[in-house]
Scaffold this motif. Sequence first.
Motif, PDB file in Angstrom:
ATOM      1  N   LEU A  37       0.839  -1.194   0.000  1.00 30.98           N
ATOM      2  CA  LEU A  37       0.000   0.000   0.000  1.00 30.98           C
ATOM      3  C   LEU A  37       0.875   1.245   0.000  1.00 30.98           C
ATOM      4  N   VAL A  38       0.705   2.078  -1.015  1.00 31.01           N
ATOM      5  CA  VAL A  38       1.325   3.403  -1.061  1.00 31.01           C
ATOM      6  C   VAL A  38       0.209   4.363  -0.681  1.00 31.01           C
ATOM      7  N   LEU A  39       0.356   5.011   0.471  1.00 22.85           N
ATOM      8  CA  LEU A  39      -0.758   5.734   1.077  1.00 22.85           C
ATOM      9  C   LEU A  39      -0.409   7.187   1.376  1.00 22.85           C
ATOM     10  N   SER A  40      -1.284   8.070   0.953  1.00 20.11           N
ATOM     11  CA  SER A  40      -1.131   9.494   1.223  1.00 20.11           C
ATOM     12  C   SER A  40      -1.180   9.767   2.729  1.00 20.11           C
ATOM     13  N   THR A  41      -0.294  10.641   3.166  1.00 19.74           N
ATOM     14  CA  THR A  41      -0.302  11.040   4.578  1.00 19.74           C
ATOM     15  C   THR A  41      -1.525  11.888   4.912  1.00 19.74           C
ATOM     16  N   GLU A  42      -2.265  12.316   3.899  1.00 17.08           N
ATOM     17  CA  GLU A  42      -3.451  13.147   4.111  1.00 17.08           C
ATOM     18  C   GLU A  42      -4.720  12.338   4.365  1.00 17.08           C
ATOM     19  N   THR A  43      -4.682  11.033   4.188  1.00 18.36           N
ATOM     20  CA  THR A  43      -5.877  10.213   4.435  1.00 18.36           C
ATOM     21  C   THR A  43      -6.022   9.958   5.924  1.00 18.36           C
ATOM     22  N   GLY A  44      -7.247   9.787   6.354  1.00 15.54           N
ATOM     23  CA  GLY A  44      -7.485   9.432   7.748  1.00 15.54           C
ATOM     24  C   GLY A  44      -6.928   8.057   8.078  1.00 15.54           C
ATOM     25  N   ALA A  45      -6.940   7.167   7.093  1.00 16.45           N
ATOM     26  CA  ALA A  45      -6.447   5.808   7.310  1.00 16.45           C
ATOM     27  C   ALA A  45      -4.948   5.785   7.580  1.00 16.45           C
ATOM     28  N   HIS A  46      -4.240   6.819   7.174  1.00 16.80           N
ATOM     29  CA  HIS A  46      -2.797   6.827   7.384  1.00 16.80           C
ATOM     30  C   HIS A  46      -2.445   6.697   8.863  1.00 16.80           C
ATOM     31  N   TYR A  59       1.226  15.732  -2.760  1.00 15.86           N
ATOM     32  CA  TYR A  59       1.620  16.843  -3.616  1.00 15.86           C
ATOM     33  C   TYR A  59       3.011  16.664  -4.227  1.00 15.86           C
ATOM     34  N   ASP A  60       3.724  15.637  -3.804  1.00 14.64           N
ATOM     35  CA  ASP A  60       5.096  15.409  -4.264  1.00 14.64           C
ATOM     36  C   ASP A  60       5.101  14.266  -5.286  1.00 14.64           C
ATOM     37  N   VAL A  61       5.013  14.628  -6.545  1.00 14.41           N
ATOM     38  CA  VAL A  61       4.904  13.639  -7.621  1.00 14.41           C
ATOM     39  C   VAL A  61       6.169  12.786  -7.714  1.00 14.41           C
ATOM     40  N   ASP A  62       7.336  13.410  -7.588  1.00  7.88           N
ATOM     41  CA  ASP A  62       8.588  12.658  -7.683  1.00  7.88           C
ATOM     42  C   ASP A  62       8.696  11.624  -6.561  1.00  7.88           C
ATOM     43  N   ALA A  63       8.401  12.038  -5.344  1.00 11.87           N
ATOM     44  CA  ALA A  63       8.472  11.109  -4.214  1.00 11.87           C
ATOM     45  C   ALA A  63       7.451   9.983  -4.369  1.00 11.87           C
ATOM     46  N   THR A  64       6.283  10.305  -4.918  1.00 16.91           N
ATOM     47  CA  THR A  64       5.270   9.273  -5.133  1.00 16.91           C
ATOM     48  C   THR A  64       5.759   8.258  -6.158  1.00 16.91           C
ATOM     49  N   SER A  65       6.395   8.718  -7.215  1.00 15.14           N
ATOM     50  CA  SER A  65       6.909   7.778  -8.217  1.00 15.14           C
ATOM     51  C   SER A  65       8.002   6.897  -7.618  1.00 15.14           C
ATOM     52  N   HIS A  66       8.840   7.456  -6.763  1.00 21.46           N
ATOM     53  CA  HIS A  66       9.881   6.664  -6.100  1.00 21.46           C
ATOM     54  C   HIS A  66       9.258   5.669  -5.123  1.00 21.46           C
ATOM     55  N   ALA A  67       8.192   6.066  -4.466  1.00 19.56           N
ATOM     56  CA  ALA A  67       7.501   5.157  -3.539  1.00 19.56           C
ATOM     57  C   ALA A  67       6.909   3.967  -4.284  1.00 19.56           C
ATOM     58  N   HIS A  70       9.753   1.728  -5.255  1.00 20.29           N
ATOM     59  CA  HIS A  70      10.187   0.992  -4.061  1.00 20.29           C
ATOM     60  C   HIS A  70       9.228  -0.160  -3.767  1.00 20.29           C
ATOM     61  N   ALA A  71       7.930   0.125  -3.803  1.00 24.90           N
ATOM     62  CA  ALA A  71       6.921  -0.901  -3.512  1.00 24.90           C
ATOM     63  C   ALA A  71       7.023  -2.062  -4.495  1.00 24.90           C
ATOM     64  N   LEU A  72       7.212  -1.759  -5.757  1.00 21.13           N
ATOM     65  CA  LEU A  72       7.330  -2.809  -6.776  1.00 21.13           C
ATOM     66  C   LEU A  72       8.601  -3.631  -6.597  1.00 21.13           C
ATOM     67  N   GLY A  73       9.627  -3.042  -5.995  1.00 20.69           N
ATOM     68  CA  GLY A  73      10.902  -3.722  -5.848  1.00 20.69           C
ATOM     69  C   GLY A  73      11.080  -4.512  -4.560  1.00 20.69           C
ATOM     70  N   LEU A  74      10.113  -4.459  -3.663  1.00 23.57           N
ATOM     71  CA  LEU A  74      10.256  -5.200  -2.405  1.00 23.57           C
ATOM     72  C   LEU A  74      10.323  -6.698  -2.668  1.00 23.57           C
ATOM     73  N   ASP A  75      11.191  -7.384  -1.926  1.00 28.03           N
ATOM     74  CA  ASP A  75      11.280  -8.835  -2.102  1.00 28.03           C
ATOM     75  C   ASP A  75      10.081  -9.532  -1.459  1.00 28.03           C
ATOM     76  N   GLY A  76       9.912 -10.794  -1.770  1.00 22.00           N
ATOM     77  CA  GLY A  76       8.747 -11.554  -1.326  1.00 22.00           C
ATOM     78  C   GLY A  76       8.549 -11.581   0.177  1.00 22.00           C
ATOM     79  N   ASP A  77       9.618 -11.774   0.932  1.00 23.02           N
ATOM     80  CA  ASP A  77       9.496 -11.825   2.393  1.00 23.02           C
ATOM     81  C   ASP A  77       9.017 -10.489   2.949  1.00 23.02           C
ATOM     82  N   ALA A  78       9.577  -9.403   2.448  1.00 21.68           N
ATOM     83  CA  ALA A  78       9.173  -8.071   2.923  1.00 21.68           C
ATOM     84  C   ALA A  78       7.720  -7.800   2.563  1.00 21.68           C
ATOM     85  N   ARG A  79       7.311  -8.191   1.363  1.00 25.29           N
ATOM     86  CA  ARG A  79       5.917  -7.998   0.935  1.00 25.29           C
ATOM     87  C   ARG A  79       4.965  -8.789   1.831  1.00 25.29           C
ATOM     88  N   ARG A  80       5.303 -10.049   2.080  1.00 24.64           N
ATOM     89  CA  ARG A  80       4.438 -10.903   2.917  1.00 24.64           C
ATOM     90  C   ARG A  80       4.309 -10.337   4.326  1.00 24.64           C
TER      91      ARG A  80
END
Length: 108
Positions: A37-46, A59-67, A70-80
């Motif tokens: 989950l890539v989640l905005s800090t502005e949501t209540g769920a955060h 509001y930070d497009v570059d940081a969101t793309s890096h996030a 990063h999420a796509l690159g996590l290994d299986g153990d970290a994802r689980r």
Amino acid sequence: SLAAYRRADVVVVNAISDGLNLVAKESALVNEHDSVLVLSTETGAHAELADACVAVDPYDVDATSHAIEHALGLDGDARRSQAALLRRLAAAHPPAEWLAAQLAAAGA
């Protein structure tokens, strides 16, 4: 949309103001691929899910793309591990509990 939640590798909830809280929680509970989950800090769920997501400033497009990268690159153990924590946190406050709190706050 539930079918997409089930198959997602990454779920991005990038609201600029409080909202989409159910998307963040529903996707975690129905996903079959240990999505990240890539989640905005502005949501209540955060506040509830911060320990199990990749937090982004909507509001930070570059940081969101890096996030997302990063999420796509996590290994299986970290994802689980992260997905298991996310499911526990998402299920910690069921809808009936939320409704009762809303009614109490409204004085009903």
